[in-house]
Design a protein around this motif. Structure first.
Motif, mmCIF file in Angstrom:
data_model
loop_
_atom_site.group_PDB
_atom_site.id
_atom_site.type_symbol
_atom_site.label_atom_id
_atom_site.label_comp_id
_atom_site.label_asym_id
_atom_site.label_seq_id
_atom_site.Cartn_x
_atom_site.Cartn_y
_atom_site.Cartn_z
ATOM 1 N N GLN A 31 103.867 59.692 27.859
ATOM 2 C CA GLN A 31 104.068 60.740 28.848
ATOM 3 C C GLN A 31 104.237 62.075 28.127
ATOM 4 O OE1 GLN A 31 103.989 62.280 32.309
ATOM 5 N NE2 GLN A 31 104.614 60.152 32.548
ATOM 6 N N THR A 32 103.396 63.068 28.472
ATOM 7 C CA THR A 32 103.511 64.386 27.853
ATOM 8 C C THR A 32 104.711 65.124 28.434
ATOM 9 O OG1 THR A 32 102.019 65.409 29.459
ATOM 10 C CG2 THR A 32 101.023 64.497 27.479
ATOM 11 N N PRO A 33 105.323 66.013 27.629
ATOM 12 C CA PRO A 33 104.923 66.399 26.272
ATOM 13 C C PRO A 33 105.359 65.359 25.242
ATOM 14 C CG PRO A 33 106.890 67.596 26.904
ATOM 15 C CD PRO A 33 106.475 66.821 28.121
ATOM 16 N N ALA A 34 104.591 65.257 24.183
ATOM 17 C CA ALA A 34 104.935 64.343 23.095
ATOM 18 C C ALA A 34 106.138 64.894 22.335
ATOM 19 C CB ALA A 34 103.750 64.171 22.151
ATOM 20 N N PRO A 35 106.946 64.025 21.736
ATOM 21 C CA PRO A 35 108.158 64.473 21.038
ATOM 22 C C PRO A 35 107.914 64.974 19.617
ATOM 23 C CG PRO A 35 108.048 62.097 21.012
ATOM 24 C CD PRO A 35 106.884 62.557 21.845
ATOM 25 N N ALA A 36 106.657 65.073 19.204
ATOM 26 C CA ALA A 36 106.328 65.565 17.861
ATOM 27 C C ALA A 36 104.902 66.077 17.885
ATOM 28 C CB ALA A 36 106.485 64.450 16.822
ATOM 29 N N LYS A 37 104.517 66.763 16.811
ATOM 30 C CA LYS A 37 103.134 67.210 16.679
ATOM 31 C C LYS A 37 102.317 66.095 16.047
ATOM 32 C CE LYS A 37 100.038 70.684 14.742
ATOM 33 N NZ LYS A 37 99.909 71.950 13.981
ATOM 34 N N PHE A 38 101.373 65.543 16.821
ATOM 35 C CA PHE A 38 100.483 64.514 16.312
ATOM 36 C C PHE A 38 99.225 65.173 15.759
ATOM 37 C CE2 PHE A 38 103.306 61.926 18.756
ATOM 38 C CZ PHE A 38 103.270 60.673 18.157
ATOM 39 N N VAL A 39 98.811 64.739 14.577
ATOM 40 C CA VAL A 39 97.731 65.430 13.868
ATOM 41 C C VAL A 39 96.476 64.580 13.684
ATOM 42 C CG1 VAL A 39 99.307 67.001 12.691
ATOM 43 C CG2 VAL A 39 98.738 64.798 11.631
ATOM 44 N N GLY A 40 96.444 63.395 14.302
ATOM 45 C CA GLY A 40 95.241 62.582 14.228
ATOM 46 C C GLY A 40 95.526 61.147 13.863
ATOM 47 N N GLY A 41 94.458 60.379 13.760
ATOM 48 C CA GLY A 41 94.574 58.967 13.444
ATOM 49 C C GLY A 41 93.346 58.231 13.950
ATOM 50 N N ILE A 42 93.490 56.926 14.167
ATOM 51 C CA ILE A 42 92.376 56.111 14.630
ATOM 52 C C ILE A 42 92.906 54.988 15.521
ATOM 53 C CG2 ILE A 42 92.405 54.534 12.646
ATOM 54 C CD1 ILE A 42 89.294 54.590 12.763
ATOM 55 N N HIS A 43 92.147 54.704 16.575
ATOM 56 C CA HIS A 43 92.502 53.617 17.479
ATOM 57 C C HIS A 43 92.165 52.262 16.869
ATOM 58 C CE1 HIS A 43 93.961 55.464 21.136
ATOM 59 N NE2 HIS A 43 93.070 56.432 20.975
ATOM 60 N N ASP A 44 92.602 51.208 17.556
ATOM 61 C CA ASP A 44 92.417 49.869 17.028
ATOM 62 C C ASP A 44 90.955 49.438 17.010
ATOM 63 O OD1 ASP A 44 93.264 50.154 19.726
ATOM 64 O OD2 ASP A 44 93.526 48.022 19.960
ATOM 65 N N MET A 45 90.657 48.589 16.051
ATOM 66 C CA MET A 45 89.335 48.029 15.835
ATOM 67 C C MET A 45 89.497 46.535 15.552
ATOM 68 S SD MET A 45 87.604 51.024 13.455
ATOM 69 C CE MET A 45 85.944 50.312 13.571
ATOM 70 N N PRO A 46 88.422 45.764 15.638
ATOM 71 C CA PRO A 46 88.535 44.321 15.408
ATOM 72 C C PRO A 46 88.930 43.971 13.976
ATOM 73 C CG PRO A 46 86.514 44.850 16.609
ATOM 74 C CD PRO A 46 87.082 46.145 16.124
ATOM 75 N N ARG A 47 89.466 42.791 13.814
ATOM 76 C CA ARG A 47 89.812 42.273 12.493
ATOM 77 C C ARG A 47 88.586 42.301 11.579
ATOM 78 N NH1 ARG A 47 91.960 36.079 11.285
ATOM 79 N NH2 ARG A 47 91.945 36.234 8.995
ATOM 80 N N GLY A 48 88.783 42.761 10.358
ATOM 81 C CA GLY A 48 87.705 42.838 9.392
ATOM 82 C C GLY A 48 86.941 44.145 9.421
ATOM 83 N N SER A 49 87.232 44.999 10.393
ATOM 84 C CA SER A 49 86.543 46.288 10.495
ATOM 85 C C SER A 49 87.141 47.313 9.543
ATOM 86 C CB SER A 49 86.645 46.839 11.924
ATOM 87 O OG SER A 49 86.047 45.968 12.857
ATOM 88 N N THR A 50 86.351 48.320 9.234
ATOM 89 C CA THR A 50 86.819 49.476 8.472
ATOM 90 C C THR A 50 86.438 50.735 9.234
ATOM 91 O OG1 THR A 50 86.626 48.373 6.326
ATOM 92 C CG2 THR A 50 86.625 50.774 6.319
ATOM 93 N N GLY A 51 87.399 51.614 9.412
ATOM 94 C CA GLY A 51 87.149 52.909 10.023
ATOM 95 C C GLY A 51 87.784 53.993 9.178
ATOM 96 N N TYR A 52 87.506 55.233 9.513
ATOM 97 C CA TYR A 52 88.012 56.376 8.751
ATOM 98 C C TYR A 52 88.540 57.429 9.721
ATOM 99 C CZ TYR A 52 85.387 54.391 4.831
ATOM 100 O OH TYR A 52 84.911 53.546 3.854
#
Length: 307
Positions: free
Chosen positions: A255-276
């Motif tokens: 629920q916004t507003p978030a309690p901190a400044k979020f600067v990025g990341g990546i959502h979940d992917m299947p087991r064995g996957s690689t993302g950046y």
């Protein structure tokens, strides 16, 4: 968003390895550039397949993210909106009003095809003014890019005007290969059932490319898995609140507003996957958290410093 709705249903039923920034690859042709305009993703709706970067400039005034996933054969974004998003918003509204029985009844109408959905990453939590960027290997198909953060009890993927989509961007990944090389990285983050582990490199001031190895994947309440979201820790940051904020099982989760400044990341992917994912960091303290319940207790909180 689908995962939010599915988890509301569950709740209702239960009651490069160096520490220097990587050099930018000369091959950056397969990039989908989007921006946030109000509660819409705006930009192209096609991209070539293979290694694909999705870059989103968030100037929408609040925190957003962008889950990417293919739709099952025969399922359209309009069906997603009509059969999942709208009922889920009604279920959420009922839960907020304290009518758990009605919330469960509405949520129980989920179509069977939701079980065929597979999350394929996408830019993680990004506060206003942040550009989120994630790179994944995408096969050809019909996808959506979706934000399901909540504001005033309403999910961002919901549009009150029937027949109009909220923060759901239909995306066609073409059969033509984009020819993009797999990115380099100055940090490698491994995600296993026991939590986060930085296995190579270190975060630095400036641009960071983070390789995320999904060594193991585990579904929580059968719906949400391991992912990674980075936030800045300032003197007045409530670290515990920020670490658990991405957990959308509670009614007030995400629920916004978030309690901190979020600067990025990546959502979940299947087991064995690689993302950046790419993050721009200033000197200071940061935390990495996940969208799962009890992230800290489950090993999915990592604090680090940038000099």
């Amino acid at each position: 968003m689908i995962r939010t709705g599915l988890m509301l249903l569950a709740a209702a039923m239960l009651g490069a390895c160096a520490s220097e920034p990587p050099e930018t690859s000369a091959d950056t042709s397969n990039v989908l550039e989007l921006r946030v305009d109000g509660l819409k993703f705006v930009g192209p709706d096609t991209i070539k397949s293979g290694w694909t970067t999705i870059r989103i400039r968030n100037e929408g005034g609040m925190t957003h993210h962008a889950l990417v996933y293919p739709l099952p054969e025969g399922i359209t974004p309009e069906m997603l909106d009509r059969e999942v998003v709208r009922p889920i918003q009604l279920s959420l509204s009922a839960a907020i009003a304290g009518d758990s029985e009605e919330a469960a009844q509405i949520a129980s109408t989920m179509p069977a095809w939701v079980a065929d959905l597979v999350w394929m990453g996408g830019p993680g939590m990004m506060s206003d003014g942040v550009t989120g960027e994630a790179t994944m290997f995408l096969e050809p198909g019909n996808y959506v890019v979706e934000c399901y953060v909540k504001s005033n009890g309403v999910q961002h993927n919901y549009n009150s005007r029937e027949g109009e989509l909220g923060m759901i961007l239909p995306l066609t990944v073409l059969a033509e290969d984009g020819g993009m090389a797999e990115p380099g990285a100055n940090v490698t983050l491994a995600l296993s059932n026991s939590g986060f582990e930085i296995t190579e490199g270190a975060f630095v001031a400036g641009t960071n490319s983070v390789r995320v190895n999904f060594v193991e994947q585990q579904m929580y309440n059968d719906f949400v898995g391991h992912d990674a979201h980075v936030f800045r820790i300032d003197d007045d940051t409530d670290v515990d609140a920020a670490a658990k904020w991405p957990d959308f099982f509670p009614i007030d989760g995400q629920q916004t507003p978030a309690p901190a400044k979020f600067v990025g990341g990546i959502h979940d992917m299947p087991r064995g996957s690689t993302g950046y994912f790419t993050v721009e960091l200033e000197a200071g303290e940061y935390g990495i958290t996940a969208e799962i319940p009890d992230a800290q207790a489950n090993g999915f909180f990592e604090r680090f410093s940038v000099g």
